[in-house]
Design a protein around this motif. Structure first.
Motif, PDB file in Angstrom:
ATOM      1  N   PHE A  49      46.784  11.216  46.548  1.00 15.63           N
ATOM      2  CA  PHE A  49      47.147  10.098  47.421  1.00 15.63           C
ATOM      3  C   PHE A  49      46.111   9.877  48.530  1.00 15.63           C
ATOM      4  N   LEU A  50      45.605  10.988  49.078  1.00  9.97           N
ATOM      5  CA  LEU A  50      44.619  10.861  50.159  1.00  9.97           C
ATOM      6  C   LEU A  50      43.237  10.475  49.660  1.00  9.97           C
ATOM      7  N   SER A  51      43.023  10.557  48.347  1.00  8.54           N
ATOM      8  CA  SER A  51      41.716  10.157  47.796  1.00  8.54           C
ATOM      9  C   SER A  51      41.470   8.658  47.946  1.00  8.54           C
ATOM     10  N   PHE A  52      42.547   7.893  48.160  1.00 11.78           N
ATOM     11  CA  PHE A  52      42.392   6.450  48.365  1.00 11.78           C
ATOM     12  C   PHE A  52      41.890   6.124  49.784  1.00 11.78           C
ATOM     13  N   HIS A  88      39.429  11.918  55.009  1.00 11.40           N
ATOM     14  CA  HIS A  88      40.584  12.778  55.221  1.00 11.40           C
ATOM     15  C   HIS A  88      40.115  14.231  55.283  1.00 11.40           C
ATOM     16  N   SER A  89      40.844  15.014  56.051  1.00 16.73           N
ATOM     17  CA  SER A  89      40.467  16.410  56.253  1.00 16.73           C
ATOM     18  C   SER A  89      41.379  17.332  55.446  1.00 16.73           C
ATOM     19  N   VAL A  90      41.041  18.607  55.447  1.00 20.88           N
ATOM     20  CA  VAL A  90      41.847  19.615  54.749  1.00 20.88           C
ATOM     21  C   VAL A  90      43.225  19.728  55.399  1.00 20.88           C
ATOM     22  N   SER A  91      43.270  19.580  56.713  1.00 26.22           N
ATOM     23  CA  SER A  91      44.557  19.640  57.413  1.00 26.22           C
ATOM     24  C   SER A  91      45.467  18.481  57.020  1.00 26.22           C
ATOM     25  N   ASP A  92      44.872  17.317  56.742  1.00 30.73           N
ATOM     26  CA  ASP A  92      45.662  16.176  56.257  1.00 30.73           C
ATOM     27  C   ASP A  92      46.290  16.495  54.907  1.00 30.73           C
ATOM     28  N   VAL A  93      45.493  17.105  54.032  1.00 29.59           N
ATOM     29  CA  VAL A  93      45.992  17.485  52.704  1.00 29.59           C
ATOM     30  C   VAL A  93      47.122  18.497  52.838  1.00 29.59           C
ATOM     31  N   MET A  94      46.947  19.487  53.705  1.00 28.29           N
ATOM     32  CA  MET A  94      47.955  20.535  53.880  1.00 28.29           C
ATOM     33  C   MET A  94      49.252  19.988  54.465  1.00 28.29           C
ATOM     34  N   SER A  95      49.135  19.092  55.448  1.00 29.51           N
ATOM     35  CA  SER A  95      50.340  18.529  56.067  1.00 29.51           C
ATOM     36  C   SER A  95      51.120  17.674  55.079  1.00 29.51           C
ATOM     37  N   LEU A  96      50.396  16.901  54.272  1.00 29.08           N
ATOM     38  CA  LEU A  96      51.068  16.086  53.259  1.00 29.08           C
ATOM     39  C   LEU A  96      51.635  16.963  52.143  1.00 29.08           C
ATOM     40  N   ALA A  97      50.914  18.036  51.807  1.00 31.88           N
ATOM     41  CA  ALA A  97      51.396  18.969  50.783  1.00 31.88           C
ATOM     42  C   ALA A  97      52.679  19.657  51.246  1.00 31.88           C
ATOM     43  N   ASN A  98      52.737  20.017  52.515  1.00 21.89           N
ATOM     44  CA  ASN A  98      53.961  20.626  53.062  1.00 21.89           C
ATOM     45  C   ASN A  98      55.135  19.655  53.014  1.00 21.89           C
ATOM     46  N   TYR A  99      54.842  18.382  53.165  1.00 22.22           N
ATOM     47  CA  TYR A  99      55.885  17.348  53.070  1.00 22.22           C
ATOM     48  C   TYR A  99      56.401  17.225  51.635  1.00 22.22           C
ATOM     49  N   PHE A 100      55.476  17.349  50.662  1.00 20.95           N
ATOM     50  CA  PHE A 100      55.833  17.185  49.256  1.00 20.95           C
ATOM     51  C   PHE A 100      56.468  18.437  48.649  1.00 20.95           C
ATOM     52  N   GLU A 101      56.182  19.607  49.201  1.00 25.16           N
ATOM     53  CA  GLU A 101      56.484  20.862  48.509  1.00 25.16           C
ATOM     54  C   GLU A 101      57.980  21.059  48.230  1.00 25.16           C
ATOM     55  N   HIS A 102      58.815  20.872  49.247  1.00 22.22           N
ATOM     56  CA  HIS A 102      60.261  21.100  49.061  1.00 22.22           C
ATOM     57  C   HIS A 102      60.896  20.085  48.089  1.00 22.22           C
ATOM     58  N   PRO A 103      60.661  18.758  48.261  1.00 17.95           N
ATOM     59  CA  PRO A 103      61.207  17.815  47.266  1.00 17.95           C
ATOM     60  C   PRO A 103      60.691  18.072  45.855  1.00 17.95           C
TER      61      PRO A 103
END
Length: 197
Positions: A60-63, A67-82
């Motif tokens: 998603f962030l490739s668009f 974007h930084s690694v922290s952006d990827v991690m924060s979005l990944a943390n949002y996606f992980e539980h669902p």
């Protein structure tokens, strides 16, 4: 049921293997895969779901241009539980499909006998058995290091199975029954129209 066993007895051996043995082997293999994932400890299971969440977040962030690694991690943390809950839902939905597939010869016999009540019991019992399997799986997770048993995961698993089994009922039985009713009504209407004219 007597007609089913007599038809099964007269069937050729390759039909018995295709209709009975193959789906049961598929069910056992798939359930072993589900158990294998449940047997993973918290670190292995969390690492797997987090790596998938990172891949989705990176996609998603490739668009975005930057974007930084922290952006990827924060979005990944949002996606992980669902994502974990979606995995629960999906794996038990397919388990319900495999369970129905294992007993499809019985369902075919019930269709041949036009036993609508028996077919409904067949589908409901599949959901019930998968619910028991989900409860046993969650109980097994209680003894895995770092994992815990969740009642709501059992509910989610059962809902996934119930939706998939309901779709199978719609595809294989409900539409066919409605089509037969529609054909009978059309024929009755034609006979009445013919008599009135």
């Amino acid at each position: 049921m007597k007609n089913y066993f007599s038809a099964y007895k007269d069937a050729k051996i390759y039909k018995k293997i295709i209709c009975n043995v193959s789906p049961v082997c598929g069910l056992l293999f798939y359930f072993l895969v589900v158990c294998r994932f449940s047997a993973q400890d918290a670190d292995s299971s969390g690492g797997l779901s987090m790596s998938i969440a990172k891949s989705i977040a990176g996609f998603f962030l490739s668009f975005k241009k930057e974007h930084s690694v922290s952006d990827v991690m924060s979005l990944a943390n949002y996606f992980e539980h669902p994502l974990r809950k979606l995995a629960h839902f999906t794996e038990y939905a397919f388990l319900g499909g495999f369970f129905c597939g294992s007993y499809m010869p019985l369902a075919a016999a019930l269709r041949k006998l036009r036993d609508k009540r028996g077919l409904k019991v067949f589908y409901i019992s599949n959901v019930f058995f998968v619910m028991i399997l989900a409860a046993c799986d969650e109980y097994h997770q209680y003894f895995v290091p770092g994992r815990y048993a969740s009642f709501w995961d059992v509910v989610l698993d059962t809902i996934g199975c119930a939706i998939f089994v309901w779709l199978l009922y719609i595809i294989f039985d409900r539409n066919k029954n409605n089509e037969k009713v529609r054909i009978r009504r059309t024929r009755t209407h034609r006979r009445i129209s013919g008599k009135s004219s």
